[in-house]
Design an enzyme around this catalytic site. Structure first.
Site, PDB file in Angstrom:
ATOM      1  N   THR A 110      -1.668   5.712   2.130  1.00 29.30           N
ATOM      2  CA  THR A 110      -2.906   4.924   2.038  1.00 29.30           C
ATOM      3  C   THR A 110      -2.988   4.004   3.244  1.00 29.30           C
ATOM      4  O   THR A 110      -2.014   3.340   3.595  1.00 29.30           O
ATOM      5  CB  THR A 110      -2.929   4.085   0.743  1.00 29.30           C
ATOM      6  OG1 THR A 110      -2.827   4.951  -0.381  1.00 29.30           O
ATOM      7  CG2 THR A 110      -4.211   3.285   0.634  1.00 29.30           C
ATOM      8  N   LEU A 162       0.866  -1.174   0.000  1.00 28.49           N
ATOM      9  CA  LEU A 162       0.000   0.000   0.000  1.00 28.49           C
ATOM     10  C   LEU A 162       0.902   1.223   0.000  1.00 28.49           C
ATOM     11  O   LEU A 162       1.983   1.204   0.592  1.00 28.49           O
ATOM     12  CB  LEU A 162      -0.902   0.038   1.246  1.00 28.49           C
ATOM     13  CG  LEU A 162      -1.999  -1.025   1.373  1.00 28.49           C
ATOM     14  CD1 LEU A 162      -2.712  -0.883   2.722  1.00 28.49           C
ATOM     15  CD2 LEU A 162      -2.992  -0.935   0.227  1.00 28.49           C
ATOM     16  N   ASP A 163       0.470   2.291  -0.675  1.00 24.77           N
ATOM     17  CA  ASP A 163       1.237   3.533  -0.645  1.00 24.77           C
ATOM     18  C   ASP A 163       1.394   4.017   0.800  1.00 24.77           C
ATOM     19  O   ASP A 163       0.568   3.710   1.669  1.00 24.77           O
ATOM     20  CB  ASP A 163       0.533   4.622  -1.453  1.00 24.77           C
ATOM     21  CG  ASP A 163       0.553   4.337  -2.947  1.00 24.77           C
ATOM     22  OD1 ASP A 163       1.332   3.473  -3.376  1.00 24.77           O
ATOM     23  OD2 ASP A 163      -0.231   4.976  -3.671  1.00 24.77           O
ATOM     24  N   LYS A 164       2.419   4.807   1.028  1.00 26.93           N
ATOM     25  CA  LYS A 164       2.704   5.305   2.375  1.00 26.93           C
ATOM     26  C   LYS A 164       1.501   5.982   3.009  1.00 26.93           C
ATOM     27  O   LYS A 164       1.186   5.749   4.174  1.00 26.93           O
ATOM     28  CB  LYS A 164       3.890   6.271   2.319  1.00 26.93           C
ATOM     29  CG  LYS A 164       4.252   6.879   3.665  1.00 26.93           C
ATOM     30  CD  LYS A 164       5.447   7.806   3.545  1.00 26.93           C
ATOM     31  CE  LYS A 164       5.785   8.440   4.897  1.00 26.93           C
ATOM     32  NZ  LYS A 164       6.966   9.347   4.808  1.00 26.93           N
ATOM     33  N   ARG A 219      -5.133   6.479  -7.647  1.00 26.75           N
ATOM     34  CA  ARG A 219      -4.898   7.919  -7.554  1.00 26.75           C
ATOM     35  C   ARG A 219      -4.806   8.547  -8.939  1.00 26.75           C
ATOM     36  O   ARG A 219      -5.418   9.585  -9.207  1.00 26.75           O
ATOM     37  CB  ARG A 219      -3.619   8.170  -6.758  1.00 26.75           C
ATOM     38  CG  ARG A 219      -3.680   7.637  -5.323  1.00 26.75           C
ATOM     39  CD  ARG A 219      -2.316   7.563  -4.670  1.00 26.75           C
ATOM     40  NE  ARG A 219      -1.688   8.881  -4.589  1.00 26.75           N
ATOM     41  CZ  ARG A 219      -0.440   9.066  -4.163  1.00 26.75           C
ATOM     42  NH1 ARG A 219       0.297   8.032  -3.790  1.00 26.75           N
ATOM     43  NH2 ARG A 219       0.066  10.275  -4.105  1.00 26.75           N
TER      44      ARG A 219
END
Length: 365
Positions: free
Chosen positions: A149, A145-147, A248
């Site tokens: 998110t 997961l993105d930082k 995104r």
């Protein structure tokens, strides 16, 4: 000579460097060993000689020697690991929202990177030491997961389990459902974004953009859960592929960036009226086949997203009542027109950005 080991590149590993793949999936194999295999022609991708710095793609076959061909592990010192503090151990244990013999599911908080990198010392991969079992087996990351998110993240308890889950992700049988707060309200109740993504030149690979000619296939299903006038919408997102920053980039491309996502939405990605400036993207649910059954877990919202939904008058029960069944999306002329317009708008923005970067302001004397 023993047969080579063969692995298939999973969806979540698409586009990463080969040495990063080894670090992620075979931490017991050092970079020096990988380099030696490359020099001697024993490291291959799709049958061709490969180097540690090569980029790999989903579906490619990675081949390298078996474990018994590696140098005696006892002959080299173990890599030193920075021990966790008691607070860090408590932190990762508090993230656990599900456990079975094959995996943990964690509720990752926003602001915590999944893996380390340049100037990133604190990350989830390091904290997984706190979930090591009595035999010294350490959980393994299966996806990311993105930082910024938050939400459900699955980690495997063994290499065998990690291989099982990797196949589920690469074959797209795993289901991931995200909740997001977006700027503005789409004219349709649901839709499909089918727009290839590629790394945007000049950003060091840190940003994606729509590229019909050279991009990798990327598809996202979306459904509106509720609306706050024309100001914002609460949506459910289902990524049908796993490209970097896919949700995104796709939402920004159709003119509805995720609230708090300055990278893709710019200044327009923020709402006034007490709405947090943090990213409003949350991995709400993961459903995946496990070796001993089915894992189906829902992750609670972080405080800032829960507060924003409440401020805008949204009720959680509306999101919880959404069925998991994939929505039926018709390819209507309006939907196709919106997709074409979004791609054109994205290209215009990129061209404007290129023109601005080329132009130099004239200083008056």
């Amino acid at each position: 000579m023993a047969e080579q080991r063969t692995f298939t590149v999973a969806e979540d590993d698409d586009g990463i460097r080969l040495d990063r793949w080894f670090k992620r999936h075979t931490p017991d194999i050092s970079f020096n060993i990988v380099s030696r295999w490359a020099r001697t022609g024993q490291l291959r991708v799709d049958g061709k000689r490969a180097s540690p710095g090569d980029r790999i793609e989903m579906g490619q076959k990675i081949e390298f020697p078996p474990a018994d061909a590696m140098p005696d592990r006892a002959a080299r010192p173990e890599r030193k690991r920075d021990p966790l503090t008691p607070e860090e151990e408590d932190l990762v244990r508090e993230m656990v929202i599900y456990e079975d013999p094959s995996a943990f599911v964690l509720n990752k908080p926003p602001g915590l990177a999944t893996q380390g990198g340049t100037k990133t010392h604190q990350h989830l991969d390091r904290l997984l030491d706190g979930l090591e079992d009595d035999a010294g087996n350490r959980p393994k990351l299966v996806h990311r997961l993105d930082k910024d998110t938050s939400g459900a993240l699955l980690v495997a308890k063994s290499a065998r389990a990690a291989g099982h889950f990797a196949k589920s992700f690469s074959s797209r049988t795993a289901r991931k459902v995200y909740w997001a707060l977006i700027v503005g309200v789409p004219s349709l109740d649901e839709g499909m974004i089918d727009a290839p993504l590629a790394k945007q030149p000049g950003t060091g690979g840190e940003k994606m953009h729509i590229d019909e000619e050279n991009g990798s296939p990327a598809r996202t299903r979306w459904r509106v859960i509720d609306r706050a006038g024309n100001r914002a919408a609460w949506v459910e997102l289902q990524p049908l592929t796993g490209r970097t920053h896919q949700l995104r980039a796709h939402m920004a491309a159709i003119g509805h960036p995720i609230v708090g996502d300055a990278k893709y939405g710019g200044p327009e990605a923020f709402l006034t009226g007490g709405i947090s400036r943090k990213m409003h993207l949350h991995a709400r649910r993961i459903r995946i086949d496990a070796p001993n059954g089915i894992i189906d877990v829902t992750a609670d919202l972080p405080p800032h997203i829960a507060e924003s939904l409440g401020t805008l008058g949204f009720e959680l029960m509306h999101g919880e009542n959404m069925p998991l069944d994939t929505p039926k999306v018709s390819s209507t002329p309006e939907a196709k027109q919106r997709k074409t317009a979004a791609i054109a708008r994205d290209r215009r923005r990129n061209r404007r950005g290129e023109r601005r970067s080329r132009s130099q302001p004239t200083r008056k004397r």
